[in-house]
Design a protein around this motif. Structure first.
Motif, PDB file in Angstrom:
ATOM      1  N   HIS A   1       0.793  -1.230   0.000  1.00 40.87           N
ATOM      2  CA  HIS A   1       0.000   0.000   0.000  1.00 40.87           C
ATOM      3  C   HIS A   1       0.828   1.284   0.000  1.00 40.87           C
ATOM      4  O   HIS A   1       0.362   2.319   0.463  1.00 40.87           O
TER       5      HIS A   1
ATOM      6  N   TYR B   1       3.489   2.434   1.575  1.00 40.88           N
ATOM      7  CA  TYR B   1       4.135   3.048   2.749  1.00 40.88           C
ATOM      8  C   TYR B   1       5.615   3.225   2.448  1.00 40.88           C
ATOM      9  O   TYR B   1       6.297   2.285   2.048  1.00 40.88           O
TER      10      TYR B   1
ATOM     11  N   ALA C   1      -1.624   7.085   7.570  1.00 39.47           N
ATOM     12  CA  ALA C   1      -2.085   7.429   6.227  1.00 39.47           C
ATOM     13  C   ALA C   1      -2.063   6.210   5.309  1.00 39.47           C
ATOM     14  O   ALA C   1      -3.003   5.981   4.539  1.00 39.47           O
ATOM     15  N   ALA C   2      -1.006   5.402   5.398  1.00 41.62           N
ATOM     16  CA  ALA C   2      -0.923   4.199   4.569  1.00 41.62           C
ATOM     17  C   ALA C   2      -1.999   3.193   4.974  1.00 41.62           C
ATOM     18  O   ALA C   2      -2.591   2.532   4.120  1.00 41.62           O
TER      19      ALA C   2
ATOM     20  N   ARG D   1      -5.207   4.275   3.462  1.00 41.11           N
ATOM     21  CA  ARG D   1      -5.245   3.915   2.031  1.00 41.11           C
ATOM     22  C   ARG D   1      -5.558   2.437   1.869  1.00 41.11           C
ATOM     23  O   ARG D   1      -6.305   2.034   0.977  1.00 41.11           O
ATOM     24  N   ALA D   2      -4.983   1.605   2.723  1.00 39.69           N
ATOM     25  CA  ALA D   2      -5.228   0.160   2.646  1.00 39.69           C
ATOM     26  C   ALA D   2      -6.694  -0.146   2.884  1.00 39.69           C
ATOM     27  O   ALA D   2      -7.294  -0.955   2.172  1.00 39.69           O
TER      28      ALA D   2
ATOM     29  N   GLU E   1      -9.203   1.807   2.340  1.00 37.85           N
ATOM     30  CA  GLU E   1      -9.970   2.304   1.189  1.00 37.85           C
ATOM     31  C   GLU E   1      -9.966   1.317   0.026  1.00 37.85           C
ATOM     32  O   GLU E   1     -10.877   1.331  -0.790  1.00 37.85           O
ATOM     33  N   THR E   2      -8.948   0.474  -0.054  1.00 36.82           N
ATOM     34  CA  THR E   2      -8.856  -0.466  -1.165  1.00 36.82           C
ATOM     35  C   THR E   2      -9.659  -1.738  -0.945  1.00 36.82           C
ATOM     36  O   THR E   2      -9.754  -2.556  -1.847  1.00 36.82           O
TER      37      THR E   2
END
Length: 91
Positions: free
Chosen positions: A63, A65, A79-80, A83-84, A86-87
């Motif tokens: 993801h 990072y 933040a990473a 994002r993970a 969200e996927t």
């Protein structure tokens, strides 16, 4: 809650689907991290530096990072992780 459902599917999570990261959530996460990203130590639901380092290795591999793998859950790690999440595919 999507995270818990995916953890049930992939990591053996058996806790409540309430959206709250409790001990059972972290035990399941530690089990998955131990199996695939070298998370040493007991599966105890306690989020220590070894768990965070394994999470950072996972986030780096999957993801984007780019921070230091230091066991500290700072802004880059958070933040990473966001994002993970969200996927994750829709339910």
């Amino acid at each position: 809650m999507r995270v818990e459902i995916k953890m049930a599917e992939y990591c053996g999570y058996t806790g409540a689907f309430d959206g709250l990261p409790g001990i059972e959530s972290w035990k399941a996460a530690q089990g998955g991290l131990m199996e695939y990203w070298d998370c040493p130590g007991p599966i105890d639901g306690i989020v220590g530096p070894d768990t965070i380092k394994a999470l950072q290795r996972f986030l780096a591999e999957r993801h984007g990072y780019t921070g230091t793998i230091d066991g500290i859950a700072g802004p880059e790690t958070e933040a990473a992780f966001a994002r993970a999440v969200e996927t994750l595919p829709p339910l």
